[in-house]
Design a protein around this motif. Sequence first.
Motif, PDB file in Angstrom:
ATOM      1  N   SER A  20      -2.437   4.433  -0.569  1.00 21.29           N
ATOM      2  CA  SER A  20      -2.101   3.969  -1.906  1.00 21.29           C
ATOM      3  C   SER A  20      -0.592   3.814  -1.971  1.00 21.29           C
ATOM      4  CB  SER A  20      -2.579   4.984  -2.944  1.00 21.29           C
ATOM      5  OG  SER A  20      -2.240   4.572  -4.242  1.00 21.29           O
ATOM      6  N   ASP A  29      -4.570   0.435  -3.918  1.00 22.00           N
ATOM      7  CA  ASP A  29      -5.397   1.520  -3.384  1.00 22.00           C
ATOM      8  C   ASP A  29      -6.333   0.882  -2.375  1.00 22.00           C
ATOM      9  OD1 ASP A  29      -4.616   3.897  -4.893  1.00 22.00           O
ATOM     10  OD2 ASP A  29      -5.330   2.778  -6.629  1.00 22.00           O
ATOM     11  N   GLN A  48      -9.495  -0.643  -6.273  1.00 22.98           N
ATOM     12  CA  GLN A  48      -9.376  -0.873  -7.716  1.00 22.98           C
ATOM     13  C   GLN A  48     -10.019  -2.171  -8.164  1.00 22.98           C
ATOM     14  OE1 GLN A  48      -5.490  -0.392  -9.346  1.00 22.98           O
ATOM     15  NE2 GLN A  48      -5.469   1.797  -8.940  1.00 22.98           N
TER      16      GLN A  48
END
Length: 88
Positions: A20, A29, A48
């Motif tokens: 990340s 991420d 995400q």
Amino acid sequence: MSERFFLYDDTVDTKTRFVSFMGENQRFDLAIIQSDRYYGKHIVLDIQSNRFAIIGTDDLKEEGYLEYAFNLSEEDAEELRSFLFELV
């Protein structure tokens, strides 16, 4: 019920890296998966956005590929491209 027809059903060992990082405009991420499949390319999952792509050096050099695959602006795609070039 009809019999299931498999095209393939293999189990392979993989190496997965979870990373990340914060770019200028957004957070990335990622899960980056390496295996002996896909001609040495990596499977890159953006956790995400629920998007993924099979990426190698040739894909990173292709104009607009990351923008399309991950629905990114040019600036955000360049940050991701810069990071991924370190891996492949």
